[in-house]
Scaffold this active site. Sequence first.
Site, PDB file in Angstrom:
ATOM      1  N   ARG A 190       0.812  -1.223   0.000  1.00 42.02           N
ATOM      2  CA  ARG A 190       0.000   0.000   0.000  1.00 42.02           C
ATOM      3  C   ARG A 190       0.844   1.271   0.000  1.00 42.02           C
ATOM      4  O   ARG A 190       0.449   2.291   0.571  1.00 42.02           O
ATOM      5  CB  ARG A 190      -0.964   0.025   1.196  1.00 42.02           C
ATOM      6  CG  ARG A 190      -1.965  -1.109   1.227  1.00 42.02           C
ATOM      7  CD  ARG A 190      -3.122  -0.847   0.267  1.00 42.02           C
ATOM      8  NE  ARG A 190      -4.242  -1.742   0.525  1.00 42.02           N
ATOM      9  CZ  ARG A 190      -5.371  -1.380   1.106  1.00 42.02           C
ATOM     10  NH1 ARG A 190      -5.566  -0.148   1.489  1.00 42.02           N
ATOM     11  NH2 ARG A 190      -6.327  -2.270   1.297  1.00 42.02           N
ATOM     12  N   ARG A 239      -3.022   6.957   1.085  1.00 39.13           N
ATOM     13  CA  ARG A 239      -3.447   8.187   1.765  1.00 39.13           C
ATOM     14  C   ARG A 239      -2.420   8.825   2.684  1.00 39.13           C
ATOM     15  O   ARG A 239      -2.598   9.961   3.091  1.00 39.13           O
ATOM     16  CB  ARG A 239      -4.744   7.914   2.538  1.00 39.13           C
ATOM     17  CG  ARG A 239      -5.928   7.750   1.629  1.00 39.13           C
ATOM     18  CD  ARG A 239      -7.064   7.042   2.320  1.00 39.13           C
ATOM     19  NE  ARG A 239      -6.665   5.684   2.635  1.00 39.13           N
ATOM     20  CZ  ARG A 239      -7.447   4.779   3.196  1.00 39.13           C
ATOM     21  NH1 ARG A 239      -8.666   5.096   3.548  1.00 39.13           N
ATOM     22  NH2 ARG A 239      -7.009   3.562   3.423  1.00 39.13           N
ATOM     23  N   ARG A 264      -6.231  11.931  -5.642  1.00 37.95           N
ATOM     24  CA  ARG A 264      -7.442  11.151  -5.381  1.00 37.95           C
ATOM     25  C   ARG A 264      -8.679  12.052  -5.412  1.00 37.95           C
ATOM     26  O   ARG A 264      -9.753  11.646  -5.863  1.00 37.95           O
ATOM     27  CB  ARG A 264      -7.275  10.473  -4.022  1.00 37.95           C
ATOM     28  CG  ARG A 264      -8.476   9.793  -3.444  1.00 37.95           C
ATOM     29  CD  ARG A 264      -8.734   8.465  -4.112  1.00 37.95           C
ATOM     30  NE  ARG A 264      -9.881   7.826  -3.472  1.00 37.95           N
ATOM     31  CZ  ARG A 264     -11.133   8.158  -3.690  1.00 37.95           C
ATOM     32  NH1 ARG A 264     -11.433   9.135  -4.532  1.00 37.95           N
ATOM     33  NH2 ARG A 264     -12.108   7.531  -3.071  1.00 37.95           N
ATOM     34  N   ASP A 273      -6.953  -2.211  -7.287  1.00 37.53           N
ATOM     35  CA  ASP A 273      -7.472  -2.829  -6.072  1.00 37.53           C
ATOM     36  C   ASP A 273      -7.830  -4.276  -6.377  1.00 37.53           C
ATOM     37  O   ASP A 273      -8.124  -4.617  -7.525  1.00 37.53           O
ATOM     38  CB  ASP A 273      -8.701  -2.091  -5.539  1.00 37.53           C
ATOM     39  CG  ASP A 273      -8.967  -2.460  -4.087  1.00 37.53           C
ATOM     40  OD1 ASP A 273      -8.333  -1.881  -3.197  1.00 37.53           O
ATOM     41  OD2 ASP A 273      -9.772  -3.374  -3.852  1.00 37.53           O
ATOM     42  N   TYR A 332     -15.169 -11.048   0.340  1.00 38.82           N
ATOM     43  CA  TYR A 332     -15.852  -9.761   0.112  1.00 38.82           C
ATOM     44  C   TYR A 332     -17.078  -9.952  -0.782  1.00 38.82           C
ATOM     45  O   TYR A 332     -18.090  -9.270  -0.607  1.00 38.82           O
ATOM     46  CB  TYR A 332     -14.893  -8.742  -0.517  1.00 38.82           C
ATOM     47  CG  TYR A 332     -13.855  -8.213   0.452  1.00 38.82           C
ATOM     48  CD1 TYR A 332     -14.155  -7.149   1.305  1.00 38.82           C
ATOM     49  CD2 TYR A 332     -12.591  -8.776   0.539  1.00 38.82           C
ATOM     50  CE1 TYR A 332     -13.220  -6.657   2.206  1.00 38.82           C
ATOM     51  CE2 TYR A 332     -11.647  -8.295   1.442  1.00 38.82           C
ATOM     52  CZ  TYR A 332     -11.966  -7.244   2.278  1.00 38.82           C
ATOM     53  OH  TYR A 332     -11.038  -6.770   3.169  1.00 38.82           O
TER      54      TYR A 332
HETATM   55  O1  CP3 Z   1      -0.148  -1.377  -2.577  1.00 45.07           O
HETATM   56  C1  CP3 Z   1      -0.428  -0.405  -3.306  1.00 45.07           C
HETATM   57  O2  CP3 Z   1      -0.059   0.758  -3.074  1.00 45.07           O
HETATM   58  C2  CP3 Z   1      -1.223  -0.679  -4.573  1.00 45.07           C
HETATM   59  C3  CP3 Z   1      -2.616  -0.533  -4.507  1.00 45.07           C
HETATM   60  C4  CP3 Z   1      -3.500  -1.410  -3.608  1.00 45.07           C
HETATM   61  C5  CP3 Z   1      -4.711  -0.902  -3.034  1.00 45.07           C
HETATM   62  N1  CP3 Z   1      -5.357  -1.944  -2.438  1.00 45.07           N
HETATM   63  C6  CP3 Z   1      -5.149   0.491  -3.114  1.00 45.07           C
HETATM   64  C7  CP3 Z   1      -6.236   0.966  -2.220  1.00 45.07           C
HETATM   65  C8  CP3 Z   1      -3.420  -2.776  -3.272  1.00 45.07           C
HETATM   66  C9  CP3 Z   1      -2.325  -3.790  -3.569  1.00 45.07           C
HETATM   67  C10 CP3 Z   1      -4.616  -3.103  -2.545  1.00 45.07           C
HETATM   68  C11 CP3 Z   1      -4.916  -4.458  -2.048  1.00 45.07           C
HETATM   69  C12 CP3 Z   1      -6.141  -4.708  -1.288  1.00 45.07           C
HETATM   70  N2  CP3 Z   1      -7.356  -4.085  -1.413  1.00 45.07           N
HETATM   71  C13 CP3 Z   1      -6.289  -5.742  -0.312  1.00 45.07           C
HETATM   72  C14 CP3 Z   1      -5.223  -6.736   0.055  1.00 45.07           C
HETATM   73  C15 CP3 Z   1      -4.151  -6.181   0.897  1.00 45.07           C
HETATM   74  C16 CP3 Z   1      -4.543  -5.750   2.266  1.00 45.07           C
HETATM   75  O3  CP3 Z   1      -4.289  -4.579   2.595  1.00 45.07           O
HETATM   76  O4  CP3 Z   1      -5.083  -6.578   3.035  1.00 45.07           O
HETATM   77  C17 CP3 Z   1      -7.606  -5.677   0.177  1.00 45.07           C
HETATM   78  C18 CP3 Z   1      -8.195  -6.566   1.254  1.00 45.07           C
HETATM   79  C19 CP3 Z   1      -8.275  -4.635  -0.525  1.00 45.07           C
HETATM   80  C20 CP3 Z   1      -9.706  -4.221  -0.428  1.00 45.07           C
HETATM   81  C21 CP3 Z   1      -9.845  -2.820  -0.012  1.00 45.07           C
HETATM   82  N3  CP3 Z   1      -9.545  -1.738  -0.815  1.00 45.07           N
HETATM   83  C22 CP3 Z   1     -10.303  -2.344   1.212  1.00 45.07           C
HETATM   84  C23 CP3 Z   1     -10.744  -3.201   2.382  1.00 45.07           C
HETATM   85  C24 CP3 Z   1     -10.293  -0.942   1.135  1.00 45.07           C
HETATM   86  C25 CP3 Z   1     -10.821   0.029   2.166  1.00 45.07           C
HETATM   87  C26 CP3 Z   1      -9.975   0.068   3.363  1.00 45.07           C
HETATM   88  C27 CP3 Z   1      -8.973   1.147   3.210  1.00 45.07           C
HETATM   89  O5  CP3 Z   1      -7.782   0.888   3.399  1.00 45.07           O
HETATM   90  O6  CP3 Z   1      -9.446   2.277   2.935  1.00 45.07           O
HETATM   91  C28 CP3 Z   1      -9.758  -0.584  -0.123  1.00 45.07           C
HETATM   92  C29 CP3 Z   1      -9.539   0.804  -0.646  1.00 45.07           C
HETATM   93  C30 CP3 Z   1      -8.176   1.130  -1.120  1.00 45.07           C
HETATM   94  N4  CP3 Z   1      -7.417   0.341  -1.938  1.00 45.07           N
HETATM   95  C31 CP3 Z   1      -7.475   2.335  -0.868  1.00 45.07           C
HETATM   96  C32 CP3 Z   1      -6.253   2.235  -1.551  1.00 45.07           C
HETATM   97  C33 CP3 Z   1      -5.159   3.276  -1.627  1.00 45.07           C
HETATM   98  C34 CP3 Z   1      -7.976   3.514  -0.047  1.00 45.07           C
HETATM   99  C35 CP3 Z   1      -9.168   4.172  -0.677  1.00 45.07           C
HETATM  100  C36 CP3 Z   1      -8.965   5.586  -1.112  1.00 45.07           C
HETATM  101  O7  CP3 Z   1      -7.836   6.038  -1.384  1.00 45.07           O
HETATM  102  O8  CP3 Z   1      -9.975   6.278  -1.217  1.00 45.07           O
END
Ligand code: CP3
Length: 354
Positions: free
Chosen positions: A35, A39, A48, A85, A160
Amino acid sequence: VTSPVASGLPSKTDKAFLSILDGRQLKTPPIWLMRQAGRYLPEYRELRATAKNFLDFCYSPALAAEATLQPIRRFGFDAAILFSDILVIPDAFGQTVTFEAGEGPRLNPLTSAEDIERLPELSLDRLSAVFETIDRVKPQLPPQTAFIGFCGAPWTVASYMIAGRGTPDQAPARLFAYRNPAAFQLLINKLVDASIGYLSEQIRVGVEAVQIFDSWAGILPPSEFQRWSLEPIARIISGVHARHPEARIIAFPRGATTHLPEFIRQTGAQAIGLDTAVDPNWAVKAIPEQVVVQGHLDPLALLAGGRAQSEAVGALLTAYRGRRHIFNLGHGILPETPIDHVAALVEQVRSFEG
Ligand code: CP3
């Protein structure tokens, strides 16, 4: 600059991250963070804010490419990870996926065997924006920076799809799998096929390694772990290798704890992402030497910074001295993490000469 150990294999690449995966031994581990685009970066928050919603952001190649590159410009990590994602796969299956600000993902949940039978075959066309992002990032990466693609593991993505949201324990999917094992198996099979096609296409378009995120593997009891986490990932790894024999694949079965040696043996994973709770002194003994270990600093130590951080980083570096190690967190970076702490982390890792 990362200096190779004299006895290493001849290098086919200048990228430290890739040469570790290809079997070389380096004194200084390469580093990237799960990640790392996100943010905690002010430039990410600004970018964003220009998109209507999170999925739109993921599907806008110009924006997603920029988000991929931001952490590379700021910190010079050894690898960039594609900005996207794991939930683009349910979206591409036609399930409604939205992200509510501050609440995480919302999906129109699959509640019956019929819902699962009705899912169409995954169309890669619906993911063309992701491949276009890869295409745009490639020429902009510094020569020493590797490019990682990814997907969610079938169990994590399915959890999910069934619950329709994040839950503390994935109870809805676990319950569904006990009650409807045949239907759940069908869902997992569809996700295995989709993931093989999706990762293979990412590799064809230009990523140099892929990571399979099984963030919820650790919630499963042993027989369920075998069936829903290990076996599907093993099938993905062999399916991707059948199409791209040289593919570099990192598996991240978060929370797999005592299952890890068996997971590595049965999946054939050449690199394993470890989570925060794993004891590195156990890992060096329990994980075969030819397997690359990735991880696994506590994201909270990075948030805290100072001595807690530098001691935790030092302990990992020392424990994996002489091992093929890629430095990372044990889970994703937290949005509240101060940027200086990340800069200090990179500096500490880069100045280590094991
Ligand atoms: O790693 C990176 O920088 C690349 C991008 C990436 C994102 N999500 C961007 C994201 C990757 C590799 C993921 C993987 C992901 N997404 C997982 C597996 C890894 C982990 O952290 O367990 C899972 C379970 C998700 C599903 C997901 N996406 C959730 C549960 C959420 C909301 C929770 C949160 O952290 O806000 C997201 C949203 C998300 N995916 C964001 C980002 C940067 C934040 C949303 C935003 O910027 O508005």
